[in-house]
Design an enzyme around this catalytic site. Structure first.
Site: not given
Ligand code: F6R
Length: 608
Positions: A481, A2, A485, A75, A27, A504, A488, A603, A101-102
């Protein structure tokens, strides 16, 4: 997660609130709303879906009068995304409005209690109990009431509160969820993050847990829950408004991919002086550092993937056992961690709830925590024992790119620094690693200049249904990774496998035309990975291989090959990740996906 924004001043508040919310869209959210005190009542407008809906409903804010207001992007956690569950939430009589938020963990008990007292609820949210409790306890003093309500709440919250009876104040509170106060002239602001207010001011206070800010047009007072004044240090934001804008690029993600050479340069260069790695941020003595028997890395998502790369690097260079742990799992498995364990916590936002709680668990067990964080003054940065900042600047796209790269750069600095201290690398290796490290920015620039090949491959392959990423050792760590990427932002199902593990079980999924992205950069295991490529090709796979310039023969092995410049083995992920980011970006673009704001994602994940 949020986003909160608030304004108190002399101008019409609603247009500013909407612009602020726009800057918090990154976010992640599924509904939005604003509430204005128009002098006689609190007027609330809310809309499910994109912010555009709310803008239409309010004629970009022009339709709403009032110079005091709060806004929110939600969110959904408690209750589906809907108009009624969107914030701000009003108390029953409509005299008090709250954005939050929370998560309020004990909201059900509080709700039942209030219902037993005759209060009627409108929404399914945990937040509404806060607005209702304020009204329930209100006896004429809003601050006293808010403090009383806080004492009833369990959980995490950043709050903005306004009241029709108190038209000249916004009350803001923080516990475990970020909130900043913007300092203006004749007007003041609250926000979850800097971009929301950057057009107005660069002067801020960062609220800490259990601090309450009382904003008037011409003053800001910060108190604790005993109503004692707290003297705060004012902070000036160093980044420009351009840093939080797209700067001519179509998406933040692309802009952030392009920024990687600079970000890595900014992160490493202040920490290399006269050819030596200097990590002044670490407060431990050399003796303390030598006493550790284990390194424990805690993080989530992409930051966790940096941890997996770090495991390979640290174990090879430092000869210390390393565990890379998903923060969300760590604290529920009674981990074996003590004062002989060094914990490294990695987080872009510094606010990820899982990571923060895992960090606290490690600290409770006596472990010293060094955090690698991008957001200055965030919770993990302030609560860890030492913090090494990545200088990536604001990262707006939900999918991380430049922060991942900056985190890797810090891992290399730490590996060289600790290797020297522990005597596990000699002077020759030290000099070699430092000089290789300094070449990363230019080599990434070379890859970025040649991105058209990746764009072409993405345009041919974007219709793939399932994609498998394979690699061995550090290439495996990177494949995690690459796969994340892609999935997502493009919504294509993909998986990352240690190349040797495929046979396996998972190899049964390979059929005619399945796309396999094989990472074959790690010199000692290239021949083994080539065997795995052959295995999948025999079963019909179409292989896209990523290899280093000095292994041109791999062009004859795979159906298509992307080459990257050569660099020392441990730093390969920094180069190899770039084509993978570009591939994910171009595939998502070809599919017309919402690249900067992929569905369901947030985010900064401030709930567990
Ligand atoms: C993927 C991505 C997430 C963050 C994860 C941790 O592209 O951005 O997987 O890496 O949510 O977030 P932080 O680094 O803010 O703790």
């Amino acid at each position: 997660m949020c986003g909160i924004v608030g304004y108190i001043g002399y101008e019409q508040a609603a247009p500013f609130l909407l612009k602020g919310l726009e800057k918090l869209e990154y976010r992640g959210y599924d509904s939005s709303g604003i509430c204005l005190n128009d002098g006689s009542e609190l007027v609330v407008k809310k809309a499910k879906g994109k912010l555009e809906e709310l803008k239409k409903l309010t004629d970009n804010g022009r339709a709403l009068s009032g110079t005091v207001g709060i806004g929110h992007t939600r969110w959904a956690t408690h209750g589906e995304p809907s108009d009624v569950n969107a914030h701000p939430h009003l108390s029953e009589s409509g005299r008090f409005a709250v954005v939050h938020n929370g998560i309020i963990e004990n909201y059900l008990q509080l709700k039942e209690y209030l219902i037993s007292k005759g209060v009627t609820f409108r929404s399914m949210t945990d937040t509404e109990v806060i607005a209702q409790l304020i009204e329930f306890y209100y006896k004429g003093d809003l601050i006293d009431t808010v403090i009383k309500v806080l004492s009833r709440l369990d959980g995490s919250y950043a709050l903005g509160v306004i009241s029709v009876d108190d038209p000249d104040r916004i009350i803001a509170v923080r516990k475990e969820s970020p909130l900043i106060i913007g300092i203006g002239q004749g007007e003041n602001y609250i926000a979850s993050d800097v971009p929301a207010i950057l057009a107005k001011t660069k002067r801020i206070y960062r609220l800490e847990n259990n601090e309450i800010a009382i904003l008037r047009r011409d003053s800001i007072k910060i108190i604790n829950t005993d109503r004692e004044e707290v003297k705060k240090q004012e902070e000036t934001i160093s980044w420009t408004i351009d840093a939080a804008e797209k700067g001519g690029y179509e998406h933040f993600m692309f802009k952030e991919i392009m920024e990687q050479p600079k970000v890595i340069h900014d992160t490493i260069s202040p920490r290399i002086r006269n050819g030596r790695v200097v990590l002044d941020e670490i407060s431990l003595t050399p003796e303390q550092l030598r006493s550790f028997r284990k390194i424990n890395i805690l993080a989530c998502g992409s930051a966790y993937h940096v941890g997996v790369v770090a495991k390979y690097i640290f174990e090879k260079l430092l000869r210390i056992p390393v565990e890379a742990d998903l923060a969300s799992e760590f604290r529920y498995r009674d981990p074996i961690v003590d004062d002989k364990t060094l914990t490294i916590v990695i987080s872009q936002s510094g606010e990820t709830a899982d990571t923060k709680e895992a960090m606290k668990e490690a600290q409770r067990r006596g472990s010293h925590v060094i955090s690698i964080v991008n957001v200055v003054g965030s919770a993990i940065a302030t609560e860890s024992d030492d913090v090494i900042y990545t200088w990536a600047g604001p990262e707006i796209a939900v999918a991380t790119t430049k922060a991942y790269s900056a985190q890797l750069a810090v891992i290399y600095l730490m590996a060289i620094f600790f290797g020297d201290l522990l005597g596990t690398i000699d002077e020759k290796q030290y000099g070699y690693y430092v000089s290789e490290l300094l070449t990363i920015p230019d080599k990434i620039s070379q890859i970025l200049e040649n991105s058209t090949q990746v764009q072409y491959l993405a345009s041919k392959l974007f219709n793939s249904k399932d994609i498998f990423f394979i690699g061995r050792n550090i290439d495996y760590a990177l494949s995690l990774e690459g796969s994340l990427k892609l999935k997502e932002i493009s919504y294509i199902h993909s998986e990352a496998y240690a190349a040797g593990e495929l046979k396996h079980g998972t190899i049964s999924l390979i059929e005619n035309g399945t796309l396999v992205i094989a990472l074959a950069t790690h010199e000692p295991l290239i021949a083994k990975t080539v065997s795995n490529i052959r295995e999948v090709q025999t079963r019909g796979a179409n292989v896209l291989c990523l290899a280093c310039d000095d292994h041109k023969e791999l062009a004859d092995v795979a159906q298509s090959t992307v080459f990257i410049p050569k660099i020392c083995d441990m730093m390969l992920p920094s180069l190899a990740v770039v084509p993978l980011q570009l591939f994910a970006y171009y595939v998502a673009s070809a599919k017309g996906c919402d690249i900067d704001k992929p569905r369901n994602l947030a985010k900064s994940v401030t709930v567990e």
